[in-house]
Write a protein that holds these residues in place. Structure first.
Motif, short mmCIF file in Angstrom:
data_model
loop_
_atom_site.label_atom_id
_atom_site.label_comp_id
_atom_site.label_asym_id
_atom_site.label_seq_id
_atom_site.Cartn_x
_atom_site.Cartn_y
_atom_site.Cartn_z
N HIS A 39 67.94 -69.16 67.29
CA HIS A 39 69.35 -69.55 67.25
C HIS A 39 69.72 -70.24 68.55
CE1 HIS A 39 73.81 -68.41 67.74
NE2 HIS A 39 73.77 -69.30 66.77
N SER A 40 70.48 -71.33 68.46
CA SER A 40 71.09 -71.97 69.61
C SER A 40 70.05 -72.42 70.63
CB SER A 40 72.12 -71.00 70.23
OG SER A 40 72.91 -71.64 71.19
N VAL A 41 70.19 -71.99 71.90
CA VAL A 41 69.22 -72.34 72.93
C VAL A 41 67.84 -71.82 72.58
CG1 VAL A 41 68.60 -71.95 75.35
CG2 VAL A 41 70.97 -72.46 74.75
N GLY A 42 67.79 -70.75 71.79
CA GLY A 42 66.50 -70.21 71.36
C GLY A 42 65.68 -71.20 70.57
N VAL A 43 66.35 -72.13 69.87
CA VAL A 43 65.63 -73.17 69.12
C VAL A 43 64.90 -74.09 70.09
CG1 VAL A 43 65.85 -75.09 67.50
CG2 VAL A 43 67.28 -73.03 67.22
N LEU A 44 65.60 -74.54 71.11
CA LEU A 44 64.99 -75.39 72.13
C LEU A 44 63.83 -74.64 72.81
CD1 LEU A 44 64.98 -77.94 73.93
CD2 LEU A 44 66.66 -76.77 75.39
N ALA A 45 64.06 -73.38 73.18
CA ALA A 45 63.02 -72.60 73.86
C ALA A 45 61.82 -72.36 72.95
CB ALA A 45 63.60 -71.26 74.31
N GLY A 46 62.08 -72.11 71.67
CA GLY A 46 60.98 -71.89 70.73
C GLY A 46 60.12 -73.12 70.55
N ASP A 79 81.34 -76.92 61.72
CA ASP A 79 82.44 -76.47 62.56
C ASP A 79 81.95 -75.75 63.81
OD1 ASP A 79 84.49 -77.37 60.74
OD2 ASP A 79 83.96 -75.68 59.45
N ASP A 80 80.68 -75.91 64.14
CA ASP A 80 80.10 -75.30 65.33
C ASP A 80 80.76 -75.91 66.58
OD1 ASP A 80 78.41 -74.53 67.48
OD2 ASP A 80 76.75 -74.24 66.08
N ASP A 81 81.41 -75.08 67.39
CA ASP A 81 82.09 -75.57 68.58
C ASP A 81 81.27 -75.36 69.85
OD1 ASP A 81 82.26 -72.82 68.68
OD2 ASP A 81 84.36 -72.76 69.30
N VAL A 82 80.03 -74.92 69.70
CA VAL A 82 79.15 -74.72 70.84
C VAL A 82 78.00 -75.72 70.83
CG1 VAL A 82 77.56 -73.10 71.98
CG2 VAL A 82 79.73 -72.26 71.02
N ALA A 83 77.33 -75.82 69.71
CA ALA A 83 76.22 -76.76 69.56
C ALA A 83 76.62 -77.83 68.54
CB ALA A 83 74.96 -76.04 69.08
N ASP A 84 76.70 -79.06 68.99
CA ASP A 84 77.08 -80.16 68.11
C ASP A 84 76.08 -80.26 66.96
OD1 ASP A 84 77.48 -82.77 66.96
OD2 ASP A 84 78.46 -83.38 68.82
N PRO A 85 76.56 -80.36 65.70
CA PRO A 85 75.64 -80.51 64.57
C PRO A 85 74.67 -81.67 64.73
CG PRO A 85 77.86 -80.05 63.79
CD PRO A 85 77.96 -80.27 65.27
N ALA A 86 75.04 -82.66 65.54
CA ALA A 86 74.15 -83.79 65.78
C ALA A 86 72.84 -83.35 66.42
CB ALA A 86 74.84 -84.83 66.67
N LEU A 92 81.64 -71.46 59.28
CA LEU A 92 80.93 -70.32 59.85
C LEU A 92 80.83 -70.38 61.38
CD1 LEU A 92 78.00 -70.01 57.28
CD2 LEU A 92 80.10 -68.65 57.38
N GLY A 93 80.98 -71.55 61.96
CA GLY A 93 80.92 -71.68 63.40
C GLY A 93 79.53 -71.43 63.97
N HIS A 94 79.48 -71.14 65.27
CA HIS A 94 78.20 -70.99 65.97
C HIS A 94 77.65 -69.58 65.87
CE1 HIS A 94 75.13 -72.21 68.82
NE2 HIS A 94 75.41 -71.16 69.57
N ARG A 95 78.50 -68.59 65.77
CA ARG A 95 78.04 -67.20 65.83
C ARG A 95 78.09 -66.49 64.48
NH1 ARG A 95 80.86 -68.70 70.16
NH2 ARG A 95 79.85 -68.53 72.21
N ARG A 96 79.15 -66.69 63.73
CA ARG A 96 79.27 -65.98 62.44
C ARG A 96 78.20 -66.42 61.45
NH1 ARG A 96 83.45 -66.91 59.50
NH2 ARG A 96 84.30 -68.67 60.68
N ILE A 97 77.58 -67.56 61.69
CA ILE A 97 76.54 -68.05 60.80
C ILE A 97 75.37 -67.07 60.73
CG2 ILE A 97 75.30 -69.39 62.57
CD1 ILE A 97 74.96 -71.61 60.44
N LEU A 98 75.14 -66.30 61.81
CA LEU A 98 74.03 -65.35 61.82
C LEU A 98 74.28 -64.13 60.93
CD1 LEU A 98 72.97 -65.30 65.58
CD2 LEU A 98 71.88 -66.50 63.68
N ALA A 99 75.51 -63.91 60.54
CA ALA A 99 75.82 -62.77 59.69
C ALA A 99 76.08 -63.17 58.24
CB ALA A 99 77.04 -62.03 60.24
#
Length: 312
Positions: free
Chosen positions: A140-147, A229-236, A257-264
């Protein structure tokens, strides 16, 4: 206070760049708070077998559910923790899959106050050495880049799932600048500090920290899920990863779902787990790679009554 900090960094970066790198870096690598374990996550986390490793002398907490081979690796995002994947753990365990995860330094139950992509890479590499190849890297998020960064450096997995992912390290620098309101001079000294102190002697580090350049494995299928509607990581960011990986990538876009609620979200979890446990597709010829990503049909896209997925 924020205005004073901004001015100090801007002036230092212009007049004494050698002195500005360290304080800018210290701000850049410090998570924005340490989220607590939620009550609905507690039972799942209590079932994990916990472990410890030291990274830069900092105790890092690891988790394991199950004893099978080729586990699913979970990689959390910034200012987050492994427990946010509780719904995925339950669903994967129901499918008989072993799951491993960790809290990066400065996150969750691990020590420290700061974390870097290099820390993520070291933890993932050591878990890979301990457990062998992963069946899936779910991040998720920065974890995608790190992975994806770790997969370029010798870690192996059958497939990748990226949720609300970051594609390029430069995007994180842009966000940092915007959050503090500092100028380009601060970014220049920060980049220099990262090159000299975090990745000394590593060639092409900025290219390797860009998931849109030179995919790690040209046969590895990738599922990307991102909320419009992710306000942290641009869908682009996810769109760019999908385009770079061609026909091997499938992009699903949700809304509401935004950036965080998507995980639930139950449908997001179901979609990801179905992808994680499905048989690997036969290798495709290199010539079949394209810059277009596919989307699921409307009936299978993760959504709820308030939000429907959008194919881009």
């Amino acid at each position: 206070m924020a205005s004073l900090l901004r001015t100090t960094l801007d002036v230092s970066a212009r007049l004494a760049p050698g002195l500005a790198g360290a304080p800018a870096f210290a701000l850049f690598v410090r998570p924005l708070g340490r989220p607590r374990l939620r009550p609905e996550e507690a039972e799942v986390m209590a079932q994990a077998r916990t472990g410890r490793m030291l990274v830069r002398g900092i105790p890092v907490t690891t988790y394991r559910w199950g004893d099978g081979e080729r586990p699913v690796l979970l990689v959390h995002g910034w200012s987050s923790r492994a427990s946010r994947f509780a719904g995925f753990v339950e669903a994967l365990r129901a499918e008989g899959r072993t799951v491993v995860a960790f809290d990066a330094p400065g996150h969750g139950e691990s020590g420290g106050r700061a974390s870097t992509v290099r820390d993520y890479r070291e933890i993932i590499s050591r878990l890979h050495a301990e457990y062998g190849d992963f069946s899936t890297v779910l991040a998720h998020s920065v974890g995608v880049l790190a992975g994806l960064f770790s997969l370029r450096d010798g870690v192996r997995a059958d497939r990748v799932i990226g949720i609300g992912g970051i594609a390029e390290f430069g995007y994180l620098l842009d966000q940092f600048r915007a959050r503090l309101g500092v100028g380009e001079a601060v970014e220049r000294v920060l980049r220099s500090h990262i090159e000299r102190r975090v990745f000394p002697g590593e060639a092409d580090i900025w290219q390797r920290l860009d998931a849109t350049r030179g995919p790690a494995d040209r046969q590895m299928p990738i599922l990307l899920i991102h909320d419009v509607d992710d306000d942290v990581a641009d869908p682009a960011q996810s769109r760019a990863i999908a385009a770079a990986h061609g026909s091997r990538a499938r992009l699903i876009e949700t809304s509401g779902l935004g950036h965080r609620r998507i995980l639930a979200d139950r449908r997001v979890i179901a979609e990801a787990v179905e992808f994680a446990v499905s048989p690997p597709p036969p290798p495709s010829p290199e010539s079949s790679e394209s810059s277009e990503s596919s989307a699921t049909s409307p009936s299978s896209r993760p959504s709820d009554a308030r939000a429907s997925a959008v194919a881009r």
